[in-house]
Scaffold this active site. Structure first.
Site, PDB file in Angstrom:
ATOM      1  N   GLU A 187       0.745  -1.243  -0.007  1.00 58.82           N
ATOM      2  CA  GLU A 187      -0.156   0.199   0.225  1.00 58.82           C
ATOM      3  C   GLU A 187       0.877   1.408  -0.013  1.00 58.82           C
ATOM      4  OE1 GLU A 187      -4.172  -1.655   1.915  1.00 58.82           O
ATOM      5  OE2 GLU A 187      -2.920  -0.388   3.232  1.00 58.82           O
ATOM      6  N   GLU A 384      -5.367  -8.202  -1.271  1.00 60.39           N
ATOM      7  CA  GLU A 384      -5.959  -8.103  -0.081  1.00 60.39           C
ATOM      8  C   GLU A 384      -7.415  -7.848  -0.278  1.00 60.39           C
ATOM      9  OE1 GLU A 384      -4.534  -5.601   3.033  1.00 60.39           O
ATOM     10  OE2 GLU A 384      -2.451  -6.067   2.532  1.00 60.39           O
TER      11      GLU A 384
HETATM   12  C1  BG6 Z   1      -4.330  -2.934   4.824  1.00 59.94           C
HETATM   13  C2  BG6 Z   1      -2.961  -3.442   5.191  1.00 59.94           C
HETATM   14  O1  BG6 Z   1      -4.473  -1.652   4.918  1.00 59.94           O
HETATM   15  O2  BG6 Z   1      -5.652  -3.429   5.287  1.00 59.94           O
HETATM   16  C3  BG6 Z   1      -3.220  -4.733   6.176  1.00 59.94           C
HETATM   17  O3  BG6 Z   1      -2.129  -3.787   4.305  1.00 59.94           O
HETATM   18  C4  BG6 Z   1      -4.454  -4.493   7.053  1.00 59.94           C
HETATM   19  O4  BG6 Z   1      -1.922  -4.647   6.984  1.00 59.94           O
HETATM   20  C5  BG6 Z   1      -5.575  -4.494   6.259  1.00 59.94           C
HETATM   21  O5  BG6 Z   1      -4.203  -5.370   8.151  1.00 59.94           O
HETATM   22  C6  BG6 Z   1      -6.794  -4.296   7.056  1.00 59.94           C
HETATM   23  O6  BG6 Z   1      -6.781  -3.295   7.693  1.00 59.94           O
HETATM   24  P1  BG6 Z   1      -7.053  -3.253   9.413  1.00 59.94           P
HETATM   25  O7  BG6 Z   1      -6.833  -2.065  10.087  1.00 59.94           O
HETATM   26  O8  BG6 Z   1      -8.480  -3.709   9.499  1.00 59.94           O
HETATM   27  O9  BG6 Z   1      -6.135  -4.580   9.959  1.00 59.94           O
END
Ligand code: BG6
Length: 490
Positions: A187, A384
């Site tokens: 990211e 993701e």
């Molecule tokens: C992304 C990241 O921002 O989203 C992860 O690459 C992160 O590291 C994921 O865990 C989900 O976000 P969060 O804050 O719900 O853990």
């Protein structure tokens, strides 16, 4: 007349899997020679990002004052064999994880790697290979060694390019015989809002001055190009991707002023880093983007040699996270705002939100994928996606139909993009096993197919349990995305 059917199926070599990051699941933060990483100084709790954004935060780890959930993660450091066996049982074709920089180079500045760190990842990777799971390795997932943040000021300092290059060479030369996919900076564009994570910079080390953020990005573009060079020199078949936080953006209404603001937002947030990493050059709008902060390109330290390297070694594919879309409204104050993945926005009246206020929008994934493919014509890997939710754990079971609904709708959205010609390489839902949240340090915010018995206070057995979504995803993978039905016994 016969009806023309569009191809909506997934390619036969589609990489179904799951994604994690070292700092959020490994634990073992000071074991076997590992040095602290920036995440080890991140307190747990909803105030995490506010604390990290405050002027007096100086990277001190103070266990009297805060809890540090990343220190224990979900104890994957000791349970990785059990976890990978569960991924294999779901049928994973690939597993995206990160290699903790400070496990290999504890301070980041050493010239020789920590052999015990290499041995851990050797064993983890061999475990994947044993189960026919292709490793997908993130080289930098918000995990700069703490020493480099404290003593070098993070990524604004060009010396990080040199030490990161040493880390990357070590990783690729050591593991490149078994690993064919690498991602550079997780990211990378999230530094627009929170430079602490990707750039290891906080207000007390100049994170609020945009010049430092742009300099840090430039240094990362150079480091990314060097990673591509290292990988391709080692083995021409290794593929390296960038990693973008995609938040598809809509104008709130048809007012041309909002349309223009949305175009600008897309350029500045969604495209700027990807333009450089994929096209190998700074885009024309960079001047306008910098001028917003009273900066020019001359304010940045960019050498001809660096720009040539960036041009010569663009990434092979685009990888991205997608959780939500955002709406842009500069003409009126609707009063309603929405939370999101490191970027908020105006509340979109057409969308529902997750328990944490992130707006759920599968159609936004189709739009985002098609916009990116139209712009770059490069293969795309969704590394993701997922729903952070509270799970009700009872008698060893979690009936997480809400998670299945979320993932199903996003897989359907991927199929629409595929039918429109998008070259999609794979899909690795985030936090395939419950882990520590990045933005809040909570365990209560869960994404996994596998439930981990651990709470926000660090209490629990750490035992793993299969949620209903575990069996659902197993069926999705076995049918290569053809069977998304939630009608299964559990
Ligand atoms: C992304 C990241 O921002 O989203 C992860 O690459 C992160 O590291 C994921 O865990 C989900 O976000 P969060 O804050 O719900 O853990």
């Amino acid at each position: 007349m016969t009806r023309v059917e569009l191809q909506t199926g997934f390619p036969s070599d589609f990489l179904w899997g799951g994604a994690t990051a070292a700092n959020q699941l490994e634990g073992g933060w000071d074991e076997d020679g590992r040095g602290p990483s920036i995440d080890d100084a991140f307190p747990g709790g909803k105030e995490r990002l506010n604390i990290l954004s405050s002027e007096d935060f100086d990277w001190t780890i103070d266990p009297q004052k805060y809890r540090y959930p990343n220190h224990i993660g979900i104890d994957h450091y000791h349970r990785y064999k059990e976890d990978i066996a569960l991924f294999a049982e779901m049928g994973f074709k690939c597993y995206r994880f990160s290699i903790s920089w400070s496990r290999i180079f504890p301070k980041g500045t050493e010239t020789e790697p920590n052999q015990k760190g290499l041995a851990f990842y050797d064993s983890l990777i061999n475990e994947c290979v044993k189960h026919h799971i292709e490793p997908v390795i993130t080289l930098a997932h918000y995990e700069t060694p703490l020493y480099l943040a404290k003593h070098y000021g993070g990524w604004q300092n060009k010396q990080l390019v040199t030490v990161f290059d040493r880390f990357v060479k070590t990783v690729i030369h050591h593991f490149g015989d078994r690993c064919h996919y690498f991602l550079t900076f997780n990211e990378i564009n999230s530094a627009a809002t929170f430079p602490v994570l990707g750039q290891a910079m906080v207000p007390s080390t100049g994170a609020k001055q945009k010049k430092n953020v742009f300099q840090a990005w430039h240094n990362q573009f150079v480091a990314s190009a060097m990673a591509v060079q290292t990988a391709h020199t080692f083995d021409a078949d290794i593929k390296v991707g960038n990693m973008l936080l995609l938040a598809t953006s809509y104008a709130y209404n048809a007012d041309p002023k909002n349309q223009l603001a949305t175009l600008r937002h897309n350029q500045d947030f969604n495209y700027f880093c990807t333009d450089v990493q994929v096209r190998g050059a700074y885009p024309a709008y960079t001047k306008r983007l910098l001028a917003q902060y009273n900066l020019t390109l001359a304010d940045l330290d960019r050498t001809e040699a660096e720009l040539a390297l960036i041009q010569q070694y663009p990434v092979d594919f685009i990888s991205l996270s997608y959780y939500m879309s955002t709406a842009i409204n500069v003409t009126e104050d609707t009063g309603a705002t929405a939370n999101g993945n490191l970027i908020g926005g105006v509340k979109n009246p057409y969308l529902k939100s997750s328990d944490w206020g992130w707006q759920i929008d599968p159609t936004g994934l189709t739009i985002g994928l098609e916009e990116l493919y139209d712009r770059y014509q490069k293969p795309i890997f969704i590394v993701e996606n997922g729903l952070g939710a509270r799970d009700d754990f009872k008698d060893g079971k979690v009936y997480d139909d809400y998670r299945i609904d979320f993932l199903k709708s996003h897989i359907e959205a991927m199929q629409v993009a595929i039918a429109d010609g998008v070259e999609l390489m794979g899909y690795t839902p985030w936090g395939c096993i419950d882990l520590v949240s990045a933005s809040t340090g909570e365990m209560a915010k869960r994404y996994g197919f596998i439930y981990v018995d651990l709470d926000d206070a660090g209490e629990g057995t750490f035992d793993r349990f299969k949620k209903k979504s575990f069996y659902w995803y197993q069926q999705v993978i076995a049918s290569n995305g053809a069977n998304l039905s939630n009608d299964l016994s559990y």
